[in-house]
Scaffold this motif. Structure first.
Motif, PDB file in Angstrom:
ATOM      1  N   UNK A  86      22.730  36.231 -55.423  1.00 29.53           N
ATOM      2  CA  UNK A  86      22.222  36.344 -54.048  1.00 29.53           C
ATOM      3  C   UNK A  86      22.912  35.338 -53.134  1.00 29.53           C
ATOM      4  N   UNK A  87      23.136  34.134 -53.625  1.00 31.21           N
ATOM      5  CA  UNK A  87      23.828  33.119 -52.824  1.00 31.21           C
ATOM      6  C   UNK A  87      25.269  33.549 -52.520  1.00 31.21           C
ATOM      7  N   UNK A  88      25.937  34.138 -53.508  1.00 27.73           N
ATOM      8  CA  UNK A  88      27.291  34.646 -53.279  1.00 27.73           C
ATOM      9  C   UNK A  88      27.273  35.773 -52.241  1.00 27.73           C
ATOM     10  N   UNK A  89      26.290  36.633 -52.358  1.00 20.78           N
ATOM     11  CA  UNK A  89      26.156  37.749 -51.412  1.00 20.78           C
ATOM     12  C   UNK A  89      25.936  37.229 -49.992  1.00 20.78           C
ATOM     13  N   UNK A  90      25.108  36.210 -49.839  1.00 20.68           N
ATOM     14  CA  UNK A  90      24.844  35.651 -48.509  1.00 20.68           C
ATOM     15  C   UNK A  90      26.119  35.089 -47.888  1.00 20.68           C
ATOM     16  N   UNK A  91      26.924  34.410 -48.672  1.00 12.40           N
ATOM     17  CA  UNK A  91      28.199  33.887 -48.156  1.00 12.40           C
ATOM     18  C   UNK A  91      29.108  35.039 -47.709  1.00 12.40           C
ATOM     19  N   UNK A  92      29.125  36.102 -48.494  1.00 10.90           N
ATOM     20  CA  UNK A  92      29.934  37.278 -48.135  1.00 10.90           C
ATOM     21  C   UNK A  92      29.435  37.894 -46.825  1.00 10.90           C
ATOM     22  N   UNK A  93      28.132  38.052 -46.681  1.00  4.39           N
ATOM     23  CA  UNK A  93      27.561  38.684 -45.490  1.00  4.39           C
ATOM     24  C   UNK A  93      27.882  37.891 -44.228  1.00  4.39           C
ATOM     25  N   UNK A  94      27.826  36.575 -44.331  1.00  2.00           N
ATOM     26  CA  UNK A  94      28.123  35.729 -43.172  1.00  2.00           C
ATOM     27  C   UNK A  94      29.532  35.980 -42.658  1.00  2.00           C
ATOM     28  N   UNK A  95      30.479  36.169 -43.565  1.00  2.00           N
ATOM     29  CA  UNK A  95      31.862  36.415 -43.167  1.00  2.00           C
ATOM     30  C   UNK A  95      32.128  37.838 -42.733  1.00  2.00           C
ATOM     31  N   UNK A  96      31.231  38.739 -43.052  1.00  2.00           N
ATOM     32  CA  UNK A  96      31.456  40.157 -42.758  1.00  2.00           C
ATOM     33  C   UNK A  96      30.660  40.662 -41.553  1.00  2.00           C
ATOM     34  N   UNK A  97      29.970  39.774 -40.839  1.00  2.00           N
ATOM     35  CA  UNK A  97      29.159  40.157 -39.679  1.00  2.00           C
ATOM     36  C   UNK A  97      28.094  41.199 -40.050  1.00  2.00           C
ATOM     37  N   UNK A  98      27.480  40.979 -41.193  1.00  2.00           N
ATOM     38  CA  UNK A  98      26.399  41.852 -41.658  1.00  2.00           C
ATOM     39  C   UNK A  98      25.132  41.017 -41.731  1.00  2.00           C
ATOM     40  N   UNK A  99      24.081  41.514 -41.101  1.00  2.00           N
ATOM     41  CA  UNK A  99      22.819  40.795 -41.058  1.00  2.00           C
ATOM     42  C   UNK A  99      21.861  41.354 -42.112  1.00  2.00           C
TER      43      UNK A  99
END
Length: 187
Positions: free
Chosen positions: A52-65
């Motif tokens: 989940x932490x890895x996913x959150x880092x990915x989302x921040x860079x991808x402009x996905x909320x």
């Protein structure tokens, strides 16, 4: 891993929050109804939390909320569904569209006739006066006609995708999806 939306909601309610789930001992987890040794081990190992932490880092860079089911941004109407997802993902101009007062979902055949396309365009155009959010699935056929007409008429439109936001399918609809983000979005 191994936990669907219903079990996740049950765990959160039982433990009092998400963080509390990961703080429980394995034997305490197994005492919860519906949580056996495999699920307890999966939670206790912490791999899900690290993922989940890895996913959150990915989302921040991808402009996905990410929108969690306990947040105010989560669509209230979606909460009425028993097995609604605990997390949805949004990209676009305004997540408040998820709370729009007037929502019209349009789905139809993937191979419409000329008349079917024309009727869909007329329907969407007619809804503009009522300040409706047009929701569809970005698929071939009627779905893309509804989205394209919404974009052309500067109406808000939301694409509900059956896959993640990391790709657009069908690829031919990428330009429409990008335009939808300006006055709507994808979820």
């Amino acid at each position: 891993p191994l936990i669907g939306s219903v079990n996740a909601k049950h765990l959160i309610a039982y433990c009092g929050g998400v963080r509390e789930i990961f703080e429980l001992k394995k034997q305490d987890l197994m005492a919860i109804e519906g949580i056996g040794p495999k699920i307890a081990e999966s939670i206790h190992s912490g791999e899900g939390l690290r993922a989940a932490e890895r996913e959150m880092r990915h989302l921040e860079g991808a402009d996905i909320q990410p929108i969690f089911f306990l947040s105010n941004e989560y669509p209230k109407r979606l909460l009425e569904i028993h097995n609604a997802p605990i997390l949805i993902y949004f990209t676009g101009s305004n997540d408040q569209l998820l709370h729009h007062q007037r929502i019209v979902s349009i789905v139809g055949t993937r191979k419409p006739t000329h008349y079917g396309r024309q009727l869909c365009e007329q329907l969407v155009e007619g809804l503009k006066a009522y300040n409706c959010l047009i929701v569809s699935g970005l698929a071939f056929g009627i779905d893309i006609v509804a989205h394209k007409t919404s974009v052309e008429k500067s109406m808000p439109t939301l694409g509900v995708l059956g896959h993640g936001l990391g790709r657009i399918y069908p690829e031919e609809h990428r330009s429409t999806a990008n335009k939808m983000r300006e006055n709507g979005g994808l979820v």
